[in-house]
Design a protein around this motif. Sequence first.
Motif, PDB file in Angstrom:
ATOM      1  N   UNK B  72      79.947 -17.431  68.519  1.00 53.79           N
ATOM      2  CA  UNK B  72      80.374 -16.527  67.443  1.00 53.79           C
ATOM      3  C   UNK B  72      79.266 -16.263  66.425  1.00 53.79           C
ATOM      4  N   UNK B  75      76.689 -13.696  67.467  1.00 51.22           N
ATOM      5  CA  UNK B  75      77.181 -12.322  67.492  1.00 51.22           C
ATOM      6  C   UNK B  75      77.425 -11.778  66.085  1.00 51.22           C
ATOM      7  N   UNK B  76      77.835 -12.657  65.179  1.00 51.67           N
ATOM      8  CA  UNK B  76      78.010 -12.216  63.780  1.00 51.67           C
ATOM      9  C   UNK B  76      76.685 -11.698  63.227  1.00 51.67           C
ATOM     10  N   UNK B  78      74.077 -10.670  64.875  1.00 53.10           N
ATOM     11  CA  UNK B  78      73.648  -9.439  65.556  1.00 53.10           C
ATOM     12  C   UNK B  78      74.392  -8.222  65.021  1.00 53.10           C
ATOM     13  N   UNK B  79      75.694  -8.374  64.784  1.00 58.19           N
ATOM     14  CA  UNK B  79      76.477  -7.244  64.272  1.00 58.19           C
ATOM     15  C   UNK B  79      75.984  -6.833  62.891  1.00 58.19           C
ATOM     16  N   UNK B  81      73.036  -7.268  61.615  1.00 56.70           N
ATOM     17  CA  UNK B  81      71.708  -6.660  61.712  1.00 56.70           C
ATOM     18  C   UNK B  81      71.762  -5.288  62.395  1.00 56.70           C
ATOM     19  N   UNK B  96      83.116 -12.366  58.086  1.00 56.41           N
ATOM     20  CA  UNK B  96      81.950 -13.065  58.655  1.00 56.41           C
ATOM     21  C   UNK B  96      81.761 -14.422  57.975  1.00 56.41           C
ATOM     22  N   UNK B 311      73.373 -15.213  77.121  1.00 52.48           N
ATOM     23  CA  UNK B 311      73.401 -13.821  76.641  1.00 52.48           C
ATOM     24  C   UNK B 311      72.498 -12.930  77.498  1.00 52.48           C
ATOM     25  N   UNK B 345      67.215  -6.575  68.986  1.00 57.53           N
ATOM     26  CA  UNK B 345      68.394  -7.449  69.075  1.00 57.53           C
ATOM     27  C   UNK B 345      68.049  -8.687  69.886  1.00 57.53           C
TER      28      UNK B 345
END
Lengths: 489, 489
Positions: B72, B75-76, B78-79, B81, B96, B311, B345
């Motif tokens: 998690x 991904x937080x 990455x979202x 950014x 978040x 990933x 990313x």
Amino acid sequence: MSASDSTSSLPVTLDSINPKVLKCEYAVRGEIVNIAQRLQEDLKTNKDAYPFDEIIYCNIGNPQSLGQQPITFFREVLALCSHTALLDESATHGLFSSDSIARAWKILDQIPGKATGAYSHSQGIKGLRDAIAAGIEARDGFPADPNDIFMTDGASPGVHMMMQLLISSEKDGILCPIPQYPLYSASIALHGGSLVPYYLDEASGWGLEISELKKQLEDARSKGITVRALAVINPGNPTGQVLAEENQRDIVNFCKQEGLVILADEVYQENVYVPDKKFHSFKKVARSMGLGEKDIALVSFQSVSKGYYGECGKRGGYMEVTGFTSDVREQIYKVASVNLCSNISGQILASLIMSPPKPGDDSYESYIAEKDGILSSLAKRAKTLEEALKKLEGVTCNRAEGAMYLYPCINLPPKAIAAAEAAKTAADAFYCKRLLNATGIVLVPGSGFGQVPGTWHFRCTILPQEDKIPAIVNRLTEFHKSFMDEFRN
Amino acid sequence: MSASDSTSSLPVTLDSINPKVLKCEYAVRGEIVNIAQRLQEDLKTNKDAYPFDEIIYCNIGNPQSLGQQPITFFREVLALCSHTALLDESATHGLFSSDSIARAWKILDQIPGKATGAYSHSQGIKGLRDAIAAGIEARDGFPADPNDIFMTDGASPGVHMMMQLLISSEKDGILCPIPQYPLYSASIALHGGSLVPYYLDEASGWGLEISELKKQLEDARSKGITVRALAVINPGNPTGQVLAEENQRDIVNFCKQEGLVILADEVYQENVYVPDKKFHSFKKVARSMGLGEKDIALVSFQSVSKGYYGECGKRGGYMEVTGFTSDVREQIYKVASVNLCSNISGQILASLIMSPPKPGDDSYESYIAEKDGILSSLAKRAKTLEEALKKLEGVTCNRAEGAMYLYPCINLPPKAIAAAEAAKTAADAFYCKRLLNATGIVLVPGSGFGQVPGTWHFRCTILPQEDKIPAIVNRLTEFHKSFMDEFRN
């Protein structure tokens, strides 16, 4: 940290590495950019030592590094696909446009198990390729097949893949424009092929003459080179011209007659700034001539790095591969498979640029405002910089009809050329280094792209934000004047 | 759509393409996977035609495609950014973790202009390389230099880059384990070099014997091949063994004495499942032997695709390049520059896996729970599958100490081998195709990785989710029994 060159116990030396690597050159990130990076570091602590307070990178088409903002809708979708748990939260509806949420769901439904963290099909996620094919069809008015799409990490890996396929040895040649974006010369060098140059005609606005293609093709053949493909960049890089449809038809006919693959670099297809020119894809032109899958071999490269979106860091793109036999296609698929797949965020973005919001969508109005704002500002900046460059002593400059660059010709005084020779550097590189040290402006000398021998150019992007343009023009004008004064005979 | 093979007016044919492309093979996405993809398509409409209702891809280390959930925190970040406007919204704090928000700010501050949509430095964003270097230092207890880090779109492009540097012709050889992950054989073939095999000893748990390295090195040299590097995969792929530190020291000494670059594939460094083994990086081993930058040339490959995070779709990774002279390093930098940079990313994620949440961070507890949950489940799955495989008639199987695979040896009956020969296929591929058609399970035959002639293997990932394992074991066991019954003499 790296060992000093005198350390001889290390196994790898310049003499022992692949000579093709040594031969490869890439001026867009070459010596002048290295100097600029060192200056930028030094500026942090030594501000007073320089007559400028920042480095302005006009060397590369990298819009967001110069302050261009990303298109909101695209980033909303990417964020939702990055952290899919957001889609289950009601607060998300307050933070995201409704069509970005709907689009994210649609994309996730196209990915097996909604797994954006999984390798995809080697050509890219099928549903995203469907969206791209539909976008090509809408653009061209001719069918596109999702199975012809190979998604790539930007356009560059696609170009490498085709060069790798077509080049077996230095006996294989690729017709390349001069001036050209040095990815082509670098990739041909790395794969050990021969670059067969064709010169664009600066006097006619960087015209592409079939007679020149014929002459160079015959010349190459007389040297025993089998010419395999023609690389064509439209809109042009570094030259900014947009090809006329009739010219494109002649190019297609020429390639068909001579058995050449067309490698069409169409990454600037959205970047056209003049009302009298329009982008036509080579595939559309070929199909409108009645030439189909069995008549002409054509690869079209597209990228998320250019256009109005300028998402260089996402490394997304695709190539549309048509006119290859199925057994050759299998070989392309195999090579794509060795690298597993391109990055999924880049794949998603590539699908978005080919299927942006439509009228009626929640984001549509703001999307159009963002897009038009960027494109009209780029057109304005291109014009302002062109006008300024043309005013400089000894400088002529074609207009930037498209792409992101101006490529002026500069008539350097013999004394400057002699000084460059003494400094063992090309005269245009000498000029660009002087400019960098005096102003902080980073350009790429024409010798990095190729030019008619004895002429000198530089490439300057049109990407600095509008409020910076006047200062850039002033600094450039002032430097140029003092440079010419110094070296005038 | 592609033109039929009989269409002769198209310029490119199998005879005219680069023979190195033809020679390259990549079984992990080869013929059997193609059959599986066709079956999967057909299953959508013809469910009743098959004795199974889904295709289970055990051919490739692609955890999230089989239901593994992403971490998690990663991904937080990455979202945030991806869509940085979220950072200005108060509602974001409800959605978040606080450390993901802090980390996103920290990363953005390291990117010039906070522009995640811009090309970065050719080696990757400096601040992210700093984080990676710090992570390596914390792992190894020896310094790491951010300037030694080259960020890549997964490990594969890094391997290609090094092969391109080291291989000039078929006279340049690379020592490769057999069995090996076919990226290595494919990359060597594409660059026209010679694969110099060294066999891992199955009887001693896929041991890597120095005597075997010496023998193969001498054999290659006697054929006029200059061996440039040793590729070593630790933990092993497809073999799953974890090298003992003492063995690694011997390998380092051997490479130093023989003037070989160590190409250390260390992408499974987080995937160790047995208490009696531990991952040691080759750099740590070399440094602990007192060998520094000037003594040994070493490239370590790392990827965001493996580990507990899995990933794959993000295509992030890096190589740490040490022990090269600065002039050779400049050549590596130049080649990296031709492709501009790896995707941002993926760069961000590569920095995150090397600097995950720490005790006290908001996400720490949940992060550790997610990580431990995945790793302990993988260990359990590895054990269950190993036990099941060992029960099959004629099958022996080393334990998976690490990585994501089991690589059992299967003693096929002569009648099956004869049937395979009649079908013009390798015997293990014959077995795997039969298995696919009977059960929907996709394996990769040992002939795709290499094996001692006359022995047969297959690679099976340990990645299906735990609740699917019993059914897989049942189907595999049942199939194997009927296969052996059919071909038993």
